[in-house]
Design an enzyme around this catalytic site. Structure first.
Site, short mmCIF file in Angstrom:
data_model
loop_
_atom_site.label_atom_id
_atom_site.label_comp_id
_atom_site.label_asym_id
_atom_site.label_seq_id
_atom_site.Cartn_x
_atom_site.Cartn_y
_atom_site.Cartn_z
N ASP A 241 31.47 54.90 47.32
CA ASP A 241 32.72 54.49 47.96
C ASP A 241 33.35 53.28 47.29
O ASP A 241 34.07 52.50 47.92
CB ASP A 241 32.50 54.20 49.45
CG ASP A 241 32.02 55.42 50.22
OD1 ASP A 241 32.44 56.53 49.87
OD2 ASP A 241 31.22 55.26 51.15
N GLY A 242 33.09 53.11 45.99
CA GLY A 242 33.57 51.93 45.28
C GLY A 242 34.53 52.21 44.15
O GLY A 242 34.86 51.32 43.37
#
EC number: 3.5.1.10
Length: 297
Positions: A241-242
């Site tokens: 999720d980066g």
């Protein structure tokens, strides 16, 4: 539910229209050089958007749409000629044909709201792309997907079979699609898979990143007592999720909203945010720099 016209594309898909996306170190003369080059090659600029991070030593980004008669025949030679301009200004650049549709694969698990939004957009002609196939680790969506005339493939995934499952998925998509959309596909994509589609896998995460990464973000948000919840569409990288964020949105909530209420409200935000991100990607509106995006909308 989709609001009529909310995502309608204003893009003109004429057969002789092309796009040029550029990122390079900022310095004087970039726009003049590009404009002169296109003019000298009988191209007519119809839209231009630009952004500089810092005029003194920052990065410069530009998106240009132009018309060129007999584009299909002339574009390869145009790209070849442009290399000298690109070398002079240290440009990273990409030409694309506006009328050429991106080919998409959608990966989904058990929840249908993001998948349905994309299918509705596509069916209405508001999403200018071809959805080539849908892949799922469950069979729940099979009848729904096939009712749209789109091939559905069930590829079950367990911790023990993850590698074999991804190999099967790659067999299904390689050479057939440009971009993969994770429409609430609740599996982590391996680095080995990612290397085949750099900055071409779009995920919807059900929180306003960087808050509440990983699983059960609505439960995390409820425990924290947030007053805003959101969703984030981003390109997938090895960092969970980066990856570079494409689009986000939020909605206000209160202490009266339990976890189920947050999920219900969040589903609407997720659909809208993912649909915007996919449309912008298909219209070549996104430039990635390091772990950020410049989005010309």
């Amino acid at each position: 539910m989709k609001t009529q016209g909310q995502f309608q594309s204003s893009v003109d898909h004429r057969k002789d229209r092309a796009r040029l996306l550029i990122s390079c170190p900022d310095r004087p003369g970039i726009v003049a050089a590009i404009s002169s080059f296109l003019s000298e090659n009988q191209a007519n600029i119809v839209q231009s958007d630009q952004y500089t991070m810092d005029p003194d030593g920052g990065m410069f980004f530009i998106r240009i749409e132009f018309d060129l008669p007999d584009l299909e025949q002339k574009l390869p030679d145009l790209e070849q000629r442009f290399q000298s301009i690109a070398a002079q200004f240290q440009m990273k650049y990409r030409f694309s044909v506006a009328a050429k549709k991106k080919k998409l694969a959608i990966f989904v698990s058990k929840e249908d709201h993001c998948l349905l939004e994309l299918l509705w957009q596509w069916q209405a002609g508001d999403l200018y792309a071809d959805i080539e196939l849908v892949v799922s680790n469950h069979t729940i969506m099979k009848e729904l997907v096939e009712s749209f005339g789109i091939p559905f493939y069930h590829v079950p995934v367990t911790p023990e079979t993850k590698r074999e499952a991804e190999e099967k998925q790659l067999e299904l998509v390689q050479g057939k699609v440009d971009t993969i959309i994770l429409a609430r596909y609740m599996q982590i994509i391996s680095p080995q898979f990612l290397q085949h589609y750099p900055n071409r896998i779009i995920n919807i995460h059900h929180s306003f990143l960087p808050a509440f990464v990983g699983g059960k973000p609505y439960a995390q948000a409820y425990e924290r007592g947030v007053k805003l919840i959101g969703a984030t569409a981003h390109y997938v990288t090895e960092e969970l999720d980066g990856g570079p964020i494409i689009e986000q949105d939020v909605q206000r909530v209160s202490h009266r909203d339990d976890v189920n209420s947050l999920k219900r409200i969040g589903r609407h935000i997720e659909r809208i945010v993912l649909a915007r991100a996919v449309q912008w990607h298909c219209e070549d509106r996104i430039l990635v720099h390091q772990n950020k995006t410049v989005v010309f909308v």
